[in-house]
Design an enzyme around this catalytic site. Sequence first.
Site, short mmCIF file in Angstrom:
data_model
loop_
_atom_site.label_atom_id
_atom_site.label_comp_id
_atom_site.label_asym_id
_atom_site.label_seq_id
_atom_site.Cartn_x
_atom_site.Cartn_y
_atom_site.Cartn_z
N ASP A 68 0.88 -1.17 0.00
CA ASP A 68 0.00 0.00 0.00
C ASP A 68 0.92 1.22 0.00
OD1 ASP A 68 -2.07 -1.78 0.24
OD2 ASP A 68 -2.57 -1.27 2.31
N ASP B 99 -13.35 -3.74 -1.27
CA ASP B 99 -13.07 -3.39 0.13
C ASP B 99 -14.35 -3.53 0.95
OD1 ASP B 99 -10.38 -2.49 -0.49
OD2 ASP B 99 -11.29 -0.72 -1.38
O1 1PR Z 1 -10.55 3.05 -5.07
O2 1PR Z 1 -9.70 2.43 -7.32
O3 1PR Z 1 -8.77 4.39 -6.10
O4 1PR Z 1 -8.28 2.09 -5.38
C1 1PR Z 1 -7.75 2.32 -4.12
C2 1PR Z 1 -7.11 1.04 -3.67
O5 1PR Z 1 -6.42 1.30 -2.45
C3 1PR Z 1 -8.12 -0.05 -3.40
O6 1PR Z 1 -7.62 -1.25 -3.96
C4 1PR Z 1 -8.16 -0.18 -1.88
O7 1PR Z 1 -8.25 -1.53 -1.48
C5 1PR Z 1 -6.82 0.39 -1.47
N1 1PR Z 1 -6.88 1.13 -0.19
C6 1PR Z 1 -7.46 2.34 -0.02
N2 1PR Z 1 -7.27 2.73 1.26
C7 1PR Z 1 -6.59 1.78 1.87
C8 1PR Z 1 -6.16 1.80 3.26
O8 1PR Z 1 -5.59 0.84 3.78
N3 1PR Z 1 -6.43 2.89 3.96
N4 1PR Z 1 -5.65 -0.34 1.23
C9 1PR Z 1 -6.33 0.76 0.96
C10 1PR Z 1 -6.12 -1.52 1.05
C11 1PR Z 1 -5.82 -3.57 1.79
C12 1PR Z 1 -4.99 -4.63 1.29
C13 1PR Z 1 -3.95 -4.99 2.32
C14 1PR Z 1 -4.48 -6.31 2.78
C15 1PR Z 1 -3.50 -7.18 3.46
N5 1PR Z 1 -5.22 -2.32 1.63
O9 1PR Z 1 -4.54 -4.54 0.03
O10 1PR Z 1 -2.75 -4.96 1.72
O11 1PR Z 1 -5.60 -6.05 3.62
O12 1PR Z 1 -3.10 -6.61 4.65
P1 1PR Z 1 -2.61 -7.51 5.87
O13 1PR Z 1 -1.94 -8.71 5.27
O14 1PR Z 1 -1.62 -6.65 6.57
O15 1PR Z 1 -3.81 -7.84 6.67
P2 1PR Z 1 -9.40 3.05 -5.99
#
Ligand code: 1PR
Length: 530
Positions: free
Chosen positions: A223, A378
């Site tokens: 991320d 999400d």
């Molecule tokens: O909405 O098309 O602009 O895409 C934004 C992207 O960013 C989406 O794929 C969304 O999942 C991601 N995103 C947005 N905000 C966050 C955040 O964390 N605040 N991250 C975010 C999503 C989730 C996973 C993470 C897993 C594994 N992160 O990808 O890496 O949950 O984590 P873990 O193994 O530590 O539990 P758009």
Amino acid sequence: MITLLDYGAGNVRSVVNAIESLGERVKRVERPEDILAAEKLVFPGVGNFGALMRTLERRGLIEPLKRYLAEGRPFFGICLGLQALFEESEEAPGIPGFGFFKGRVKRFRTTLSVPHIGWNGIKVRQPSPLFHGLSGEEKFYFVHSYHVAPEEPEIVLTSTDYGYEFVSAVQRGNVIATQFHPEKSGQAGLKLLENFLKGAPAAKPPHTPEKTRLAKRIVACLDVRTNDEGDLVVTKGDQYDVREKGRVRNLGKPVDLARRYYTEGADEITFLNITGFRDFPLKDLPMLEVLRLTSKNVFVPLTIGGGIRDFTDRDGRHYTALEVAAEYFRSGADKVSIGSDAVLIVEEYLRTGKATGKSSIETISRVYGAQAVVISIDPRRVYVDSPEKTHHPVIETEIPGPNGERYCWFQCTIKGGREGRDVDAVTLAKVCEELGAGEILLNSIDRDGTNQGFDIELIRAVKEAVSIPVIASSGAGAPEHFYEVFTKTDVEAALAAGIFHRREVAIEEVKRYLAERGIEIRPVFREELR
Ligand code: 1PR
């Protein structure tokens, strides 16, 4: 000097990077004469068979290429660059291919997920320069919905099993083509490509599997966002909250971490630009630079997400999602992942009952192929006392809600979990598949960063509803969690972030644990890494 036939779609940057990493220089075909002047021609193809043939025709490249092939000069075709050598394809009826080999290109007819995405083995049928120094046990990266069906058995170089046995490489004299992507197949792929480029002696590997098996993929996720100091960093949230004591967590530099995960055996790397929903990615040049640099020395598939949607900038210039994606592909991405926009597209579809044909999912899938379009979901659990309390499909859950509720549905969110919407994850996945998505990246806000394991109920519900591959994400805290998700659901891949960033568990350790328990994985050969 290697000549590259780049017809303008998809990620040729990684082919160029792979060839250059092997010490060769690359010249691109600009004019028809360049083909006949080539010493060695590499033809990587992605996307749609019909679009490819039409582009080659428009550029006057069909006749010189036919002549080059007929003269039996050194040629390496990859993926669609293999399929185009045949007479025709079910993907584009009525549009002839090169017809250099007799036979057709057929769509996979199997109950397994299509596209066939991931690392699979090869059964070598005849000696070839490609196999010099290989053991025969290597796995290579495939991503395709169609496969060739040659009429001449003597051209079959390798075959692979996916539901049934299909031809995964062909060879006649100096003309060689593979369905898999050597440029995305780690060290084994580089070795195979090097063998072609350097003209290795023909060899047959000592080992040939009786049946090949698709490996379960382990995906490392980064991320990425700008931190409070203005640096682009890898961060990690707890249930999507990436701040600790008010500051954005900094877990390292994106390019360095991606390289580390490649050397440690990640089968794929995903970058999520997590503030992509508010910052316009084409203005976000550092992110494109991260991709360009990463693809120079990371030879496994790269996915990028964040901000893939239509956008109008301050000067009133309109960019389509397709243009945004194209820039990502040019910078080294193999797939793009669409988050917020997918939810809005599905809402519109459910409201009107029809597809517009103009959405990001449809337009990108048409040009680059379904396999290049990942939907990142999400979801968050919403508990209810009884199924009648909501119009969304519910599951009966073994993890009761805060007030003992026994039912829940999985609410989709946008803007990084900030806004819940009136659509559920199962419906979203189904509609996105219908619109042309090729894969689902299934996160869980409830499990993200908790180390408690994947949300098996959520994953099972989505996986059972679609026939495209699903990547389970969020909550991995130990190798046991990967084993659990691969044995309790049919997902093709599992993704983790926090445990790898914090070095709590190494990718190799996860793979060893799985292999010891009979789960097929791609082995890691660390010592061979360049
Ligand atoms: O909405 O098309 O602009 O895409 C934004 C992207 O960013 C989406 O794929 C969304 O999942 C991601 N995103 C947005 N905000 C966050 C955040 O964390 N605040 N991250 C975010 C999503 C989730 C996973 C993470 C897993 C594994 N992160 O990808 O890496 O949950 O984590 P873990 O193994 O530590 O539990 P758009």
